[in-house]
Design an enzyme around this catalytic site. Structure first.
Site, PDB file in Angstrom:
ATOM      1  N   HIS A  59       0.814  -1.229   0.000  1.00 16.86           N
ATOM      2  CA  HIS A  59       0.000   0.000   0.000  1.00 16.86           C
ATOM      3  C   HIS A  59       0.847   1.278   0.000  1.00 16.86           C
ATOM      4  O   HIS A  59       0.340   2.340  -0.348  1.00 16.86           O
ATOM      5  CB  HIS A  59      -0.968  -0.006   1.192  1.00 16.86           C
ATOM      6  CG  HIS A  59      -1.962  -1.126   1.110  1.00 16.86           C
ATOM      7  ND1 HIS A  59      -3.285  -0.947   0.790  1.00 16.86           N
ATOM      8  CD2 HIS A  59      -1.789  -2.473   1.234  1.00 16.86           C
ATOM      9  CE1 HIS A  59      -3.888  -2.124   0.733  1.00 16.86           C
ATOM     10  NE2 HIS A  59      -3.003  -3.069   1.006  1.00 16.86           N
ATOM     11  N   HIS A 112      -6.855  -4.896  11.086  1.00 18.23           N
ATOM     12  CA  HIS A 112      -5.906  -5.460  10.102  1.00 18.23           C
ATOM     13  C   HIS A 112      -4.491  -5.026  10.501  1.00 18.23           C
ATOM     14  O   HIS A 112      -3.574  -5.845  10.592  1.00 18.23           O
ATOM     15  CB  HIS A 112      -6.270  -4.969   8.711  1.00 18.23           C
ATOM     16  CG  HIS A 112      -5.331  -5.395   7.625  1.00 18.23           C
ATOM     17  ND1 HIS A 112      -5.222  -6.701   7.202  1.00 18.23           N
ATOM     18  CD2 HIS A 112      -4.459  -4.686   6.862  1.00 18.23           C
ATOM     19  CE1 HIS A 112      -4.319  -6.770   6.232  1.00 18.23           C
ATOM     20  NE2 HIS A 112      -3.841  -5.566   6.009  1.00 18.23           N
TER      21      HIS A 112
END
Ligand code: ZN
Ligand code: FE
Length: 255
Positions: A59, A112
């Site tokens: 990411h 997460h």
């Protein structure tokens, strides 16, 4: 103003979301720079900001190379260490993107990762690896209880909220959702559509909060069929929604 939001594919199943008008672009979670730079060049766009939802390399891995071509602010979670982030955010903060006249508010959604954030505004939600179409992120740093609370926070957003997730995991998620809720016709309908989209090499995203509330087993811990399936998996009756959520998250992890 009007803008488009398009997925740029990266790695095997990541989506880098690009919000752009005719001149300017903002990218969400650029795990790699190359496909973003190609897109910007092809559309003759100038990058004006980078938004990161969490610290995972798929990411943030493209931040540095993008910064070498465009000196732009990098927004990211305040409690995670991302060396390229210039503006550290937490719930209650907002980001204004003047070129697109777009304001996005920050939501803390740990689970997460411990510091995972979402960007929400103008009926758009960029939620990284927390909420997926018909699924949710794995619990790498947080507890099931934290993730349950984070997902419920997202589920309370308006039904029409458009959901931009970090990965194309929909078909696998649907297969699991059908095990949990064989009787849920909304899931069957979603599967027909998603299979058609993937056969044509189209993304199944974005989703909406309404669709996720209808199909996503991780938002449906109160539903009798989900409670039944989770109890069956756990081998004992589960009653509270956090226990139900925890059981189906463990079940999915073992698939
Ligand atoms: Zn991740
Ligand atoms: Fe990811």
């Amino acid at each position: 103003t009007m803008f488009n939001i398009v997925p740029v594919s990266a790695f095997t199943d990541n989506y880098i979301w690009v919000i752009h008008d005719q001149y300017y672009a903002v990218v969400v979670d650029p795990g790699e720079a190359k496909p973003v730079l190609d897109f910007l060049e092809q559309k003759k766009l100038k990058l004006t900001a980078i938004l990161n939802t969490h610290h995972h390399i798929d990411h943030v891995g493209g931040n540095l190379e993008l910064l070498q071509q465009f000196q732009v602010p990098v927004y990211g979670p305040g409690s995670e260490l991302i060396s390229t982030v210039t503006h550290r955010l937490k719930e209650g903060d907002s980001v204004y993107l003047p070129e697109l006249s777009l304001r996005l508010s920050i939501l803390d959604i740990p689970g997460h990762t411990a510091g995972h954030i979402a960007y929400y505004g103008a009926n758009l939600l960029f939620c990284g690896d927390t909420l997926f179409s018909c699924g949710c992120g794995r619990l790498f740093e947080g507890t099931a209880q934290q993730m349950y609370i984070s997902l419920n926070k997202l589920a309370k957003l308006p039904d029409e909220t458009v959901v931009y997730c970090g990965h194309e995991y929909t078909l696998a998620n649907i297969n699991f959702a059908r095990l949990v809720e064989p009787e849920n016709q909304a899931i069957t309908q979603l599967q027909i559509l998603a299979e058609k989209q993937r056969k044509s090499d189209l993304p199944t995203l974005p989703s909406t909060i309404a669709k996720e509330k209808a199909c996503n087993p991780f938002l449906r811990s109160n539903q009798p069929e989900v409670i039944r399936s989770a109890s069956n998996y756990a081998g004992k009756p589960l009653t509270d929604p956090v226990s139900v959520f925890t059981a189906i998250r463990e079940w999915k992890d073992k698939m």
